[in-house]
Every structure is written in structure tokens, then in C-alpha cells.
Design an enzyme around this catalytic site. Structure first.
Site, PDB file in Angstrom:
ATOM      1  N   LYS A  66      11.034  26.481  -7.704  1.00 22.93           N
ATOM      2  CA  LYS A  66      12.459  26.799  -7.914  1.00 22.93           C
ATOM      3  C   LYS A  66      13.375  25.572  -7.893  1.00 22.93           C
ATOM      4  O   LYS A  66      14.413  25.568  -8.546  1.00 22.93           O
ATOM      5  CB  LYS A  66      12.925  27.825  -6.888  1.00 22.93           C
ATOM      6  N   ASP A 102      18.729  35.267  -7.331  1.00 23.70           N
ATOM      7  CA  ASP A 102      18.268  35.731  -6.011  1.00 23.70           C
ATOM      8  C   ASP A 102      19.454  36.092  -5.099  1.00 23.70           C
ATOM      9  O   ASP A 102      19.425  37.122  -4.425  1.00 23.70           O
ATOM     10  CB  ASP A 102      17.429  34.650  -5.323  1.00 23.70           C
TER      11      ASP A 102
HETATM   12  O1  SKM Z   1      13.115  35.068  -7.549  1.00 16.70           O
HETATM   13  C1  SKM Z   1      12.011  35.923  -7.795  1.00 16.70           C
HETATM   14  C2  SKM Z   1      11.359  35.561  -9.112  1.00 16.70           C
HETATM   15  O2  SKM Z   1      12.308  35.741 -10.146  1.00 16.70           O
HETATM   16  C3  SKM Z   1      10.152  36.443  -9.384  1.00 16.70           C
HETATM   17  C4  SKM Z   1       9.303  36.687  -8.213  1.00 16.70           C
HETATM   18  C5  SKM Z   1       7.959  37.246  -8.428  1.00 16.70           C
HETATM   19  O3  SKM Z   1       7.598  37.503  -9.578  1.00 16.70           O
HETATM   20  O4  SKM Z   1       7.240  37.447  -7.436  1.00 16.70           O
HETATM   21  C6  SKM Z   1       9.750  36.481  -6.928  1.00 16.70           C
HETATM   22  C7  SKM Z   1      11.041  35.829  -6.623  1.00 16.70           C
HETATM   23  O5  SKM Z   1      10.816  34.468  -6.320  1.00 16.70           O
END
Ligand code: SKM
Length: 272
Positions: A66, A102
């Protein structure tokens, strides 16, 4: 041609995003596919460039990319820049644009499931990682009375507070201090991975001093009920797991990609 979307992370096999987004595309009759891609840190740049080259329309970013992805994007939205993390990437005529859904996703789930007005809350945030940043800044921006922080490494929480673009009354506590003073808080948000599958016996701190009128949120959704939430419930508190945040961060990303609001109840049915 069918539009292609996805999520990149390491690990990624556990992700519920493909099931959730593919259901949303299907329900709206949008001809698109969403896949999970296992991308290790050393392949991140190549993956981002490769997806641009093959015309991927947008993607989500999860742990551990991220922050690391930010230099490879062509523009970054102000909120994502402020939070210092991107979880949603959109293809534009100028290249890749990065967003953070988020924080807004958490806030939407919290308001809906707790029914509470954030401006009246005395909040404790546990943790100081990427998710904590998104949540801490969002809570400060919403005007909570106080948003205190506690973390195993106090310095990391202090840095997060000092870098906040939305200053608000905020103390940094050790985990022991937070345990002792827990009764003062009306809203507690657990943002660490402590208690997540497979370490389901772990919890970040004891809730013995919890105020039974408090609302307790844990952003973990696997398991649906962490030990921390279970203990908080036993003390009479109302609780929320991370499923709502997961669904809403996905719904906000979906709307950025397609311009259409998906049906979050259908998305929820798939992941529950
Ligand atoms: O922020 C979210 C991300 O967009 C998708 C995600 C997932 O696919 O497990 C988890 C989070 O980090």
C-alpha cells in the site's frame, strides 16, 4: 473487450475481493472480470507497468504494497497522499491514479453499524500501521472529542500523530496504560493483525476495564469474531468486525472504476 480488474498482494490467496467484485459486476450486468494476483515486493514495479501495458482497467492493493506502490503511480489523490497509503488504483487517460478507500470505508461501516455520531466520541485506536493511519486521520477529520493512540512501539504512534494533517486532541499510550485507562473510552478501534487467523488466541490488550457502554470495532474479518471482540462482548459492549469496512472500501473502489454504485447487500452475501 471484457474489462479486467484485480487485487495485488503477498499473500493474496485468502482475499475475498474477487468473489465480492465479480458478484457486483454480475449483478449490474457489467462485462468485467476481477482476479487475485500474487505479486511479491521485488516484482511490484514490473507488475504495475505490466498491468498498464495490457490495459487493466483498475486494481486494489493490499499488504504489503500500500505504501510501496505510490512512486509507481502517475497521480495520487489528496486523501491517499495524506494517509500515505493507496489501496485503489484507477486507469485514467494520464496513467494510474491512486486512492485510499480504507478510511472512508471504515467510517461508513462504523456509522451504519454503530449508529453513533463520531463528534461525541472519546476514541482509542490500537495500532499504528497503514490501516491505523487511514482510520486515525479519518476519525480526527470527523471531529471526535479525542483520538488517543496506543501501540507496542510508542514512537511509531507518536510519529503518526505528529504527521497528522487533521490535528485533534490525542495522547499516545503504552499498551499497559491503555489497559488501565480503557474505561474512559466510548469507542475503541483495533487495527492490528493481532488475533487474525491463524493466531486466533491472541489479543492486543485486556478489556477488563472496558466501559460496557463503549462500542468496540476490530478491523479483522477472519475470524468474524476475534478473541478481543468476544471478550468485549462478554463485558456487555456492542461490537463490530471488519467485514463492513471490507465491503465499503470495495464498494467505493468499484464506483471509482465504473462510475456505478454497487449493491453492497449482494456483495455482503458473497463474503459472509
Ligand atoms: O484495502 C483492502 C484492499 O482493497 C483489498 C483487500 C483484500 O482483497 O483482501 C484488503 C484490504 O487491504
Amino acid at each position: 473487450m471484457r474489462d479486467l480488474y484485480g487485487v495485488i498482494g503477498d499473500p493474496i490467496a485468502h482475499s475475498l475481493s474477487p468473489a465480492m467484485h465479480n458478484e457486483a459486476f454480475r449483478a449490474l450486468g457489467i462485462d468485467a472480470d476481477y482476479h487475485a494476483f500474487h505479486v511479491t515486493p521485488e516484482n511490484l514495479e514490473a507488475a504495475v507497468n505490466g498491468m498498464k501495458a495490457i490495459g487493466v482497467a483498475g486494481f486494489n492493493v493490499t499488504i504489503p504494497h500500500k505504501q510501496a506502490i505510490m512512486p509507481y503511480l502517475d497521480e495520487i489523490d489528496l486523501l491517499a497522499e495524506t494517509i500515505g497509503a493507496v489501496n485503489t488504483v484507477v486507469r485514467t487517460p494520464h496513467g494510474w491514479a491512486g486512492y485510499n478507500t480504507d478510511g472512508p470505508g471504515f467510517m461508513q461501516a462504523l456509522k451504519e453499524e454503530s449508529g453513533r455520531v463520531i463528534s461525541g466520541e472519546k476514541v482509542l485506536v490500537i495500532g499504528a500501521g497503514g490501516a491505523a493511519r487511514a482510520i486515525y486521520y479519518t476519525l480526527c477529520r470527523e471531529g471526535a472529542v479525542t483520538v488517543d493512540l496506543c501501540n507496542r512501539t510508542v514512537k511509531k504512534a507518536e510519529e503518526m500523530r505528529d504527521e497528522s494533517p487533521f490535528p485533534c486532541p490525542s495522547k499516545v499510550l503504552t499498551l499497559k496504560e491503555a489497559e488501565e485507562q480503557l474505561g474512559e473510552y466510548t469507542l475503541i478501534v483495533q487495527t492490528t493483525s493481532i488475533g487474525m487467523h491463524p493466531n486466533t488466541d491472541a489479543q492486543p490488550l485486556s478489556v477488563r476495564n472496558l466501559n460496557p457502554d463503549a462500542f468496540v470495532s476490530d478491523i479483522i474479518y477472519n475470524p468474524f469474531e476475534t478473541k478481543f471482540l468476544n471478550e468485549a462482548k462478554k463485558r456487555g459492549a456492542r461490537v463490530q468486525n471488519g467485514l463492513g469496512m471490507f465491503i465499503y472500501q470495495g464498494a467505493i473502489a468499484f464506483e471509482k472504476w465504473t462510475g456505478v454504485k454497487p449493491d453492497t447487500r449482494k456483495m455482503k452475501n458473497v463474503v459472509e
